[in-house]
Design a protein around this motif. Structure first.
Motif, PDB file in Angstrom:
ATOM      1  N   ASP A  35     128.967  53.648  44.839  1.00  0.00           N
ATOM      2  CA  ASP A  35     129.903  53.846  45.960  1.00  0.00           C
ATOM      3  C   ASP A  35     131.131  52.945  45.834  1.00  0.00           C
ATOM      4  OD1 ASP A  35     126.882  54.014  47.717  1.00  0.00           O
ATOM      5  OD2 ASP A  35     128.224  55.732  47.430  1.00  0.00           O
ATOM      6  N   VAL A  36     131.075  51.949  44.959  1.00  0.00           N
ATOM      7  CA  VAL A  36     132.170  50.978  44.858  1.00  0.00           C
ATOM      8  C   VAL A  36     133.509  51.625  44.479  1.00  0.00           C
ATOM      9  CG1 VAL A  36     132.983  48.932  43.611  1.00  0.00           C
ATOM     10  CG2 VAL A  36     130.637  48.999  44.494  1.00  0.00           C
ATOM     11  N   PRO A  37     133.549  52.574  43.536  1.00  0.00           N
ATOM     12  CA  PRO A  37     134.850  53.228  43.271  1.00  0.00           C
ATOM     13  C   PRO A  37     135.427  53.906  44.516  1.00  0.00           C
ATOM     14  CG  PRO A  37     133.297  53.700  41.504  1.00  0.00           C
ATOM     15  CD  PRO A  37     132.508  53.021  42.596  1.00  0.00           C
ATOM     16  N   LEU A  38     134.536  54.441  45.342  1.00  0.00           N
ATOM     17  CA  LEU A  38     134.975  55.093  46.595  1.00  0.00           C
ATOM     18  C   LEU A  38     135.471  54.043  47.586  1.00  0.00           C
ATOM     19  CD1 LEU A  38     135.021  57.988  47.727  1.00  0.00           C
ATOM     20  CD2 LEU A  38     132.740  57.559  48.672  1.00  0.00           C
ATOM     21  N   PHE A  39     134.802  52.894  47.614  1.00  0.00           N
ATOM     22  CA  PHE A  39     135.260  51.804  48.484  1.00  0.00           C
ATOM     23  C   PHE A  39     136.702  51.438  48.120  1.00  0.00           C
ATOM     24  CE2 PHE A  39     130.808  49.664  49.295  1.00  0.00           C
ATOM     25  CZ  PHE A  39     130.416  50.800  50.002  1.00  0.00           C
ATOM     26  N   LYS A  40     136.965  51.336  46.819  1.00  0.00           N
ATOM     27  CA  LYS A  40     138.297  50.872  46.371  1.00  0.00           C
ATOM     28  C   LYS A  40     139.396  51.884  46.706  1.00  0.00           C
ATOM     29  CE  LYS A  40     136.622  47.763  42.767  1.00  0.00           C
ATOM     30  NZ  LYS A  40     135.938  47.772  41.474  1.00  0.00           N
TER      31      LYS A  40
END
Ligand SMILES: O=C(O)COP(=O)(O)O
Ligand SMILES: [Mg+2]
Length: 230
Positions: free
Chosen positions: A180-185
């Motif tokens: 999910d981290v790419p989506l967070f960014k």
């Protein structure tokens, strides 16, 4: 009211436990966001058809990003595929020549390979990078994904943003794992639920204490006052 778009993970986020059962309080809270006029779009490592069906029966926007960003489903016969499954299969064979890996029994995938979490991802990354195989590996805590290089939840969701004219600052991402981290960014606001690893929480703009579906309910209650802003 300023329309926001919730980009919401499934496993470990709107579920009750590792078994995949949907947390009805979380679904109800997200459906209420939709009723207020916001978008609610599921973004998962599951197949895009599973996400799409959940969006239909769950009363959310009938769009789903699946395959860890590799496939976007806009309807029964409208699927956008990003990435090359053949490359991912070649990478699987290369990894399997050195490490014992098992494919996870999931619904058919168009763009990726999904593996059981029975091996050290870093060891597999060394193998595919040494051979410059053009793939990326990621662990959702539910499964390990082999996607084509550059394909992740952000690239898949960007396709939806471009199609719907959604601005980054209006995106609110909610998730639990490294995938999910790419989506967070990509998002104006990102929220990690309480069961997320500390590195995932650090990558989010905020995190809540409650786990999975309870965390989604806690998060929506916390940000509710800001949602009525124009
Ligand atoms: O990895 C998967 O298949 C599902 O996991 P996610 O819904 O948390 O992305
Ligand atoms: Mg998850």
């Amino acid at each position: 009211m300023r329309r926001r778009t919730f980009a919401v993970d499934i496993d470990g986020t709107i579920t009750e436990n590792g078994g995949g059962r949907i947390h009805l309080g979380a679904l109800n809270a997200l459906r209420y966001m939709k009723k207020l006029g916001h978008n609610v779009i599921l973004v998962s490592g599951r197949s895009s058809v599973e996400g799409y069906l959940l969006s239909v029966f769950g009363g959310l926007n009938t769009i789903a990003v699946g395959e860890n960003g590799g496939c976007i489903t806009y309807g029964a016969n409208e699927h956008i595929m990003l990435g090359n499954k053949e490359t991912c299969i070649e990478a699987l064979h290369a990894i399997r020549s050195e490490i014992n890996v098992v494919e996870k029994p999931v619904f058919p995938r168009m763009t990726e390979v999904v593996l059981e979490r029975t091996f050290d991802v870093d060891d597999a990354v060394k193998i595919v990078n040494a051979r410059k195989m053009g793939v990326v590996l990621s662990d959702s805590q539910y499964a390990i994904h082999i996607n084509s290089t550059g394909i992740n939840k952000a690239t898949g969701f960007e396709h939806v943003m471009n199609k719907m004219g959604i601005r980054r600052e209006d995106v609110i991402a909610i998730g639990d794992s490294a995938t999910d981290v790419p989506l967070f960014k990509l998002s104006g606001l990102s929220i990690a639920v309480g069961n997320a690893h500390h590195t995932v929480k650090s990558a989010a703009s905020m995190h809540v204490e409650s786990h999975a579906g309870d965390g989604v309910v806690e998060a929506l209650n916390k940000i509710a006052p800001t949602l009525s802003e124009s």
